[in-house]
Design a protein around this motif. Structure first.
Motif, PDB file in Angstrom:
ATOM      1  N   ARG A 197      60.598  57.614  75.226  1.00 37.71           N
ATOM      2  CA  ARG A 197      59.609  56.633  75.674  1.00 37.71           C
ATOM      3  C   ARG A 197      59.076  55.879  74.443  1.00 37.71           C
ATOM      4  O   ARG A 197      58.696  56.491  73.449  1.00 37.71           O
ATOM      5  CB  ARG A 197      58.462  57.357  76.396  1.00 37.71           C
ATOM      6  N   PHE A 198      59.078  54.537  74.555  1.00 42.95           N
ATOM      7  CA  PHE A 198      58.592  53.734  73.426  1.00 42.95           C
ATOM      8  C   PHE A 198      57.984  52.436  73.958  1.00 42.95           C
ATOM      9  O   PHE A 198      58.198  52.055  75.126  1.00 42.95           O
ATOM     10  CB  PHE A 198      59.721  53.431  72.433  1.00 42.95           C
ATOM     11  N   ASP A 199      57.224  51.766  73.069  1.00 46.20           N
ATOM     12  CA  ASP A 199      56.524  50.523  73.423  1.00 46.20           C
ATOM     13  C   ASP A 199      57.450  49.342  73.151  1.00 46.20           C
ATOM     14  O   ASP A 199      57.823  49.070  72.002  1.00 46.20           O
ATOM     15  CB  ASP A 199      55.227  50.408  72.618  1.00 46.20           C
ATOM     16  N   LEU A 200      57.828  48.625  74.206  1.00 49.71           N
ATOM     17  CA  LEU A 200      58.743  47.494  74.061  1.00 49.71           C
ATOM     18  C   LEU A 200      58.087  46.335  73.311  1.00 49.71           C
ATOM     19  O   LEU A 200      58.743  45.635  72.537  1.00 49.71           O
ATOM     20  CB  LEU A 200      59.228  47.032  75.444  1.00 49.71           C
ATOM     21  N   GLY A 201      56.776  46.143  73.531  1.00 45.85           N
ATOM     22  CA  GLY A 201      56.070  45.075  72.826  1.00 45.85           C
ATOM     23  C   GLY A 201      56.063  45.308  71.324  1.00 45.85           C
ATOM     24  O   GLY A 201      56.302  44.390  70.521  1.00 45.85           O
ATOM     25  N   ALA A 202      55.778  46.550  70.910  1.00 41.08           N
ATOM     26  CA  ALA A 202      55.774  46.871  69.486  1.00 41.08           C
ATOM     27  C   ALA A 202      57.161  46.709  68.891  1.00 41.08           C
ATOM     28  O   ALA A 202      57.324  46.232  67.754  1.00 41.08           O
ATOM     29  CB  ALA A 202      55.265  48.299  69.279  1.00 41.08           C
ATOM     30  N   LEU A 203      58.205  47.099  69.650  1.00 41.67           N
ATOM     31  CA  LEU A 203      59.567  46.951  69.165  1.00 41.67           C
ATOM     32  C   LEU A 203      59.921  45.476  68.983  1.00 41.67           C
ATOM     33  O   LEU A 203      60.584  45.095  67.998  1.00 41.67           O
ATOM     34  CB  LEU A 203      60.543  47.618  70.136  1.00 41.67           C
ATOM     35  N   ALA A 204      59.470  44.619  69.896  1.00 48.56           N
ATOM     36  CA  ALA A 204      59.752  43.182  69.770  1.00 48.56           C
ATOM     37  C   ALA A 204      59.072  42.604  68.533  1.00 48.56           C
ATOM     38  O   ALA A 204      59.668  41.797  67.796  1.00 48.56           O
ATOM     39  CB  ALA A 204      59.289  42.462  71.037  1.00 48.56           C
ATOM     40  N   ARG A 205      57.810  42.991  68.278  1.00 46.95           N
ATOM     41  CA  ARG A 205      57.120  42.499  67.075  1.00 46.95           C
ATOM     42  C   ARG A 205      57.823  42.994  65.815  1.00 46.95           C
ATOM     43  O   ARG A 205      57.942  42.262  64.817  1.00 46.95           O
ATOM     44  CB  ARG A 205      55.665  42.967  67.090  1.00 46.95           C
ATOM     45  N   GLU A 206      58.326  44.223  65.844  1.00 42.05           N
ATOM     46  CA  GLU A 206      59.025  44.780  64.688  1.00 42.05           C
ATOM     47  C   GLU A 206      60.321  44.026  64.412  1.00 42.05           C
ATOM     48  O   GLU A 206      60.631  43.717  63.247  1.00 42.05           O
ATOM     49  CB  GLU A 206      59.313  46.264  64.955  1.00 42.05           C
ATOM     50  N   GLU A 207      61.086  43.696  65.448  1.00 38.67           N
ATOM     51  CA  GLU A 207      62.344  42.992  65.264  1.00 38.67           C
ATOM     52  C   GLU A 207      62.124  41.540  64.840  1.00 38.67           C
ATOM     53  O   GLU A 207      62.963  40.952  64.143  1.00 38.67           O
ATOM     54  CB  GLU A 207      63.175  43.033  66.564  1.00 38.67           C
ATOM     55  N   ALA A 208      61.013  40.933  65.251  1.00 38.90           N
ATOM     56  CA  ALA A 208      60.745  39.526  64.909  1.00 38.90           C
ATOM     57  C   ALA A 208      60.064  39.367  63.556  1.00 38.90           C
ATOM     58  O   ALA A 208      59.953  38.243  63.040  1.00 38.90           O
ATOM     59  CB  ALA A 208      59.881  38.889  65.996  1.00 38.90           C
ATOM     60  N   GLU A 209      59.599  40.455  62.983  1.00 42.77           N
ATOM     61  CA  GLU A 209      58.863  40.379  61.728  1.00 42.77           C
ATOM     62  C   GLU A 209      59.748  39.819  60.613  1.00 42.77           C
ATOM     63  O   GLU A 209      60.887  40.244  60.425  1.00 42.77           O
ATOM     64  CB  GLU A 209      58.354  41.775  61.344  1.00 42.77           C
ATOM     65  N   GLY A 210      59.214  38.845  59.886  1.00 46.03           N
ATOM     66  CA  GLY A 210      59.917  38.256  58.754  1.00 46.03           C
ATOM     67  C   GLY A 210      60.886  37.140  59.117  1.00 46.03           C
ATOM     68  O   GLY A 210      61.523  36.574  58.231  1.00 46.03           O
ATOM     69  N   ARG A 211      61.036  36.827  60.387  1.00 45.28           N
ATOM     70  CA  ARG A 211      61.941  35.772  60.813  1.00 45.28           C
ATOM     71  C   ARG A 211      61.191  34.437  60.827  1.00 45.28           C
ATOM     72  O   ARG A 211      60.120  34.327  61.446  1.00 45.28           O
ATOM     73  CB  ARG A 211      62.529  36.054  62.204  1.00 45.28           C
ATOM     74  N   ALA A 212      61.753  33.445  60.200  1.00 41.06           N
ATOM     75  CA  ALA A 212      61.104  32.132  60.126  1.00 41.06           C
ATOM     76  C   ALA A 212      61.173  31.429  61.468  1.00 41.06           C
ATOM     77  O   ALA A 212      62.214  31.437  62.135  1.00 41.06           O
ATOM     78  CB  ALA A 212      61.780  31.275  59.057  1.00 41.06           C
TER      79      ALA A 212
END
Length: 486
Positions: A335-350
């Motif tokens: 079980r994990f937070d999909l919102g947090a995962l999306a922010r993590e994957e988008a971090e640093g992308r211009a």
């Protein structure tokens, strides 16, 4: 061997049918014989009772001083209370099954006491109250034999009591022959012994032929499958009979399986061919650079070698993941937070903005993160300036099936760009493996066309969906739907 298998099936079916019919015939034949014997014995008993009562009537109307005599062709005995024979049929030579085996009358030395005597058989309780001249309503039946005029037969004897004035209670035994019953039973038994084997033979032959005909389409299916196996030609199909029965359904299911197998093999062949083609380019480029560097170190392009190595590593990882997915690897239950995962994957992308709610899902976090990475990479390659990521809950449903969540409870990730979008005709094609649109090829940074195919496969394995449509800004809008975790 296979022919023997089908033969054994026919043999077992024929044997089973023959045994069932044999049991049914034996049961029916036994019932018929018992019923026939019972009816004929009953008729003989009725005839014997009629004779006994006729003799008893003659005795009852005689005067005490008149001698007793029997003028009957059947075996008849008249005995007193002491089982002394008072009268018998003239031609009677031997008898058994009655109260006495005497066949010659004896003079009555001591007359009975006017009906006050008691039967020696202890079965005359019903006759103790008989009046002189009265015949008992109770009749007893026995079986025995008798010899009349030199001929011995089996008989059904009727026993009747009669009260005679001056002689007491007399007992009349009268017999009726059982020869008709025995003859009829023997005839019926003979017919059964002859007819039953013939009938069983007919049943066996018909069952053998019917089973052979029923299994003929199965043999056709088997032979065609053997030919397909030998030729490895998956385009062939087994014949479908026009019977619309289980065999026809088997043939249809077999053809559907062959079609699915052909599709899988064709897909696998295309996958191997495309993978070989995609791997050839980075490997050849990397080899060329290394060979040049070995011969002329000053000309070695390290940056290009690193790029080709990274591209080759990524392609190998994609192929490995697709192989695991095709092998049926089941997602985990983490079980994990999909919102947090999306922010993590988008971090640093211009140029990427994220609006994410906290939504819990269950599965393999790394695979879902790979989906988001692939969607973001695709969006950035085609966007003009901006990519928007939103994560929200959707309680209204809209996707089939749910894994770990209640019906209609979904987590939705929307990735939108402001590029040119995807033409409606290509909205399903882009999820095929190694497919890259012409525009994508001109803007591609080295992708092999596996990212979206992997993303959809992972979504489906997690009980969700991945679709594409037109974004409000005119670009592509990818929506990933996963069931919420309970």
């Amino acid at each position: 061997m296979r022919g023997r298998v089908f033969g054994s099936v026919r043999s077992r079916a024929t044997l089973a049918a023959t045994l069932v019919v044999a049991v049914a015939l034996v049961a029916a034949g036994t019932a018929v014989l018992l019923s026939l014997r019972s009816n004929l014995v009953g008729e003989a008993g009725t005839e014997a009772e009629h004779t006994a009562r006729a003799v008893a009537t003659d005795i009852a109307i005689k005067r005490p001083d008149q001698p007793l005599s029997v003028d009957k062709d059947e075996p008849v005995q008249v005995v007193d209370e002491n089982d002394k024979l008072l009268a018998a049929s003239e031609d009677l030579e031997r008898i058994s099954g009655t109260g006495t085996d005497a066949v010659r009358p004896q003079p009555q030395t001591s007359p009975g006491g006017g009906g006050s005597g008691e039967d020696s058989d202890d079965d005359a309780d019903d006759d103790l109250a008989l009046e002189p001249g009265e015949i008992s309503d109770h009749t007893t039946f026995t079986n025995g034999t008798a010899t009349l005029d030199g001929e011995t037969d089996d008989y059904r004897f009727a026993k009747v009591h009669v009260e005679v004035e001056g002689r007491g209670t007399l007992t009349v035994y009268a017999g009726a022959p059982l020869s008709a019953e025995q003859g009829a039973v023997r005839t019926a038994l003979t017919v059964m012994l002859i007819g039953f084997p013939l009938l069983l033979g007919v049943v066996s032959a018909v069952t053998w032929l019917v089973t052979r005909r029923a299994l003929r389409p199965v043999e056709g299916i088997r032979s065609e499958m053997a030919a397909i196996t030998a030729s490895e030609d998956l385009t062939r199909r087994v014949p479908v009979p026009d019977t619309h029965d289980e065999v026809a359904h088997l043939a249809l299911t077999t053809n559907e399986t062959l079609a699915a197998l052909q599709t899988s093999v064709d897909r696998q062949r295309r996958f191997v061919a495309d993978a070989s083609h995609e791997l050839r380019s980075p490997i050849a480029s990397l080899r060329t650079q290394l060979e040049v560097g070995a011969a002329h170190p000053e000309l070695l392009d390290l940056d290009g070698a690193v790029v080709d190595t990274v591209r080759l590593q990524g392609l190998a990882a994609d192929l490995l993941l697709l192989a695991r997915l095709d092998a049926g690897e089941r997602p985990g239950d983490t079980r994990f937070d999909l919102g947090a995962l999306a922010r993590e994957e988008a971090e640093g992308r211009a140029g990427v903005t994220v609006q994410a709610q906290a939504v819990a899902v269950a599965g393999t976090r790394g695979q879902v993160g790979r989906v988001l990475t692939n969607l973001l990479d695709n969006a950035q390659r085609h966007a003009r300036s901006a990519v928007t990521v939103t994560v929200r809950r959707d309680e209204s449903g809209g996707a089939g099936g749910a894994r770990g969540g209640g019906e209609g409870a979904w987590a939705v990730v929307a990735v939108a760009d402001d590029g040119d979008g995807v033409a409606e005709a290509d909205q399903e094609r882009i999820f095929e493996r190694f497919v890259r649109l012409d525009e994508a090829r001109s803007r591609d940074d080295g992708g092999a066309g596996l990212g979206l195919a992997i993303a959809r496969d992972v979504a489906v394995r997690h009980g969700g969906t991945l679709t594409v449509s037109r974004a409000p800004a005119g670009g592509a809008l990818f929506e990933l739907r996963l069931p919420q975790a309970q």
